[in-house]
Design a protein around this motif. Structure first.
Motif, mmCIF file in Angstrom:
data_model
loop_
_atom_site.group_PDB
_atom_site.id
_atom_site.type_symbol
_atom_site.label_atom_id
_atom_site.label_comp_id
_atom_site.label_asym_id
_atom_site.label_seq_id
_atom_site.Cartn_x
_atom_site.Cartn_y
_atom_site.Cartn_z
ATOM 1 N N TYR A 25 1.017 10.318 4.971
ATOM 2 C CA TYR A 25 1.780 8.919 4.841
ATOM 3 C C TYR A 25 1.337 8.036 6.337
ATOM 4 O O TYR A 25 1.239 7.010 6.104
ATOM 5 N N ARG A 26 1.404 8.934 7.447
ATOM 6 C CA ARG A 26 1.428 8.112 8.524
ATOM 7 C C ARG A 26 0.018 7.746 8.746
ATOM 8 O O ARG A 26 -0.375 6.618 9.451
ATOM 9 N N GLU A 27 -1.090 8.388 8.208
ATOM 10 C CA GLU A 27 -2.548 8.074 8.470
ATOM 11 C C GLU A 27 -2.543 6.593 7.407
ATOM 12 O O GLU A 27 -3.318 5.708 7.727
ATOM 13 N N ILE A 28 -2.025 6.792 6.293
ATOM 14 C CA ILE A 28 -2.243 5.394 5.451
ATOM 15 C C ILE A 28 -1.497 4.471 6.037
ATOM 16 O O ILE A 28 -2.059 3.121 5.872
ATOM 17 N N ARG A 29 -0.408 4.474 6.335
ATOM 18 C CA ARG A 29 0.326 3.394 7.129
ATOM 19 C C ARG A 29 -0.514 2.933 8.315
ATOM 20 O O ARG A 29 -0.702 1.577 8.349
ATOM 21 N N ALA A 30 -1.088 3.813 9.165
ATOM 22 C CA ALA A 30 -1.929 2.985 10.061
ATOM 23 C C ALA A 30 -2.987 2.301 9.650
ATOM 24 O O ALA A 30 -3.313 1.191 10.217
ATOM 25 N N LEU A 31 -3.602 2.942 8.309
ATOM 26 C CA LEU A 31 -4.742 2.312 7.747
ATOM 27 C C LEU A 31 -4.323 0.973 7.246
ATOM 28 O O LEU A 31 -5.135 0.083 7.254
ATOM 29 N N ILE A 77 0.716 -1.114 0.076
ATOM 30 C CA ILE A 77 -0.102 -0.082 0.124
ATOM 31 C C ILE A 77 0.960 1.075 0.088
ATOM 32 O O ILE A 77 0.862 2.419 -0.906
ATOM 33 N N LEU A 78 1.801 1.192 0.891
ATOM 34 C CA LEU A 78 2.674 2.518 1.102
ATOM 35 C C LEU A 78 3.668 2.699 -0.453
ATOM 36 O O LEU A 78 3.722 3.692 -0.660
ATOM 37 N N TRP A 134 11.247 10.508 0.724
ATOM 38 C CA TRP A 134 9.778 10.606 -0.036
ATOM 39 C C TRP A 134 8.682 10.123 1.060
ATOM 40 O O TRP A 134 7.318 10.808 0.798
ATOM 41 N N ALA A 135 9.036 9.431 2.026
ATOM 42 C CA ALA A 135 7.694 9.052 3.008
ATOM 43 C C ALA A 135 7.220 10.291 3.683
ATOM 44 O O ALA A 135 6.198 10.446 3.655
ATOM 45 N N GLU A 136 8.286 11.042 4.149
ATOM 46 C CA GLU A 136 7.856 12.294 4.872
ATOM 47 C C GLU A 136 7.117 13.322 4.036
ATOM 48 O O GLU A 136 6.316 14.168 4.528
#
Length: 325
Positions: free
Chosen positions: A307-313, A16-17, A300-302
């Motif tokens: 990004y953090r919301e999608i990682r948690a999702l 996903i990421l 790129w992630a930052e």
């Protein structure tokens, strides 16, 4: 299901990421030609471009992927729920990077309009030859991951194919779009097993082609995909990177097979030009799954929106896929 709970979570998170970051890298370069990008190649997150978006902004590819994840988590396999979420995105800008919808494909828009006017979800997608865009391929990743989490597939069977094809049919019903989604998912199934990258891709393609060879519903388009076993040996000049679904699948697999890490894969995809966000997203989903979320460059992630919301999702999605078994 091969592997441990943690293994599956890492596969989901990486896929996903990797998809989202690839999408965001490609947005500012969309519609640029390959020759223009050779003179000014994308090497990291940019702003601007045809859509005039801040650096790290992702497109409809990610929005519809997030809608699909939400639907599978909250409603299971429910195509009406899925289409309602697509409609909420299109009209209310839900699941967007910055509260704005841009770059919506005409075939996708038409299908959502059909649904809103009362058409059943599995009758909304068009079947005309000129509707073979990549709009269902770009959002099929969560369905593939759901199938792995639920059933542990390493190849297509009637159940998996039905889920994949119906998910495509909601917006893109042409057999070519369905088959492209099926091949992509079967490659992903094999990548989830580990082993060797090239062997996994080859086995995924072979397995999918074997399945579709026996299904008369795909006889008219089967020949379009017969060159895929040699895709890793093609010269770049043969790779096309517009919005045609077959070309997107070819380009994504080519980028994965001709590079050796996540960064190089998605930059290769973006710098092919034309439909840069979707090519990089589709390639990035596979590369992120294979190389893992830690392979995504931190800078790129930052820079990537939410990004953090999608990682948690993605972590919640992983648990949901396994919890429903």
């Amino acid at each position: 299901m091969a592997g441990t709970e943690r293994d599956f979570s890492q596969l989901v998170e990486g896929g996903i990421l990797g998809f989202v970051v690839g999408d965001a890298l490609g947005v500012p370069a969309e519609f640029m030609s390959r020759s223009a990008l050779r003179k000014d190649p994308v090497r990291g997150m940019r702003d601007g471009g045809a859509h005039h978006q801040p650096a790290g902004t992702w497109s409809d590819d990610t929005s519809m992927t997030l809608c699909t994840m939400d639907s599978l988590m909250e409603a299971g396999v429910d195509y009406s729920d899925l289409m309602w979420r697509f409609a909420d995105w299109l009209w209310n800008a839900s699941n967007t990077a910055h509260g704005e919808v841009f770059d919506v494909g005409g075939t996708t828009r038409h299908a959502i309009f059909n649904f809103f006017k009362g058409t059943a979800p599995l009758q909304c997608g068009e079947t005309a030859e000129n509707t073979c865009g990549n709009g269902s391929l770009m959002r099929i990743l969560p369905t593939a991951l759901y199938i792995v989490g639920q059933y542990g597939n390493d190849g297509l069977d009637a159940r998996a194919a039905g889920l994949i094809h119906n998910t495509s049919i909601c917006t893109h019903a042409h057999p070519r779009c369905q088959m492209a989604c099926g091949i992509y998912c079967t490659v992903l199934f094999q990548l989830c097993r580990g082993d060797d990258l090239h062997a996994a891709v080859a086995q995924g393609i072979h397995s999918a082609l074997s399945y579709y060879r026996e299904d008369p519903a795909f006889s008219s388009v089967y020949g379009d995909f017969c060159s895929l076993p040699e895709i890793g040996y093609w010269e770049e000049a043969r790779i096309r990177s517009g919005g045609f679904v077959l070309h997107t699948l070819q380009a994504a697999l080519w980028c994965l097979l001709t590079t050796c890490d996540y960064r190089t894969c998605v930059l290769e995809a973006v710098n092919l030009g034309d439909d840069t966000d979707t090519t990089a997203a589709v390639a990035g989903g596979l590369a992120g799954l294979w190389y893992g979320p830690e392979a995504i460059p931190e800078e790129w992630a930052e820079a990537t929106a939410k990004y953090r919301e999608i990682r948690a999702l993605s972590r919640r999605f992983s648990c949901s896929c396994r919890r429903q078994t």
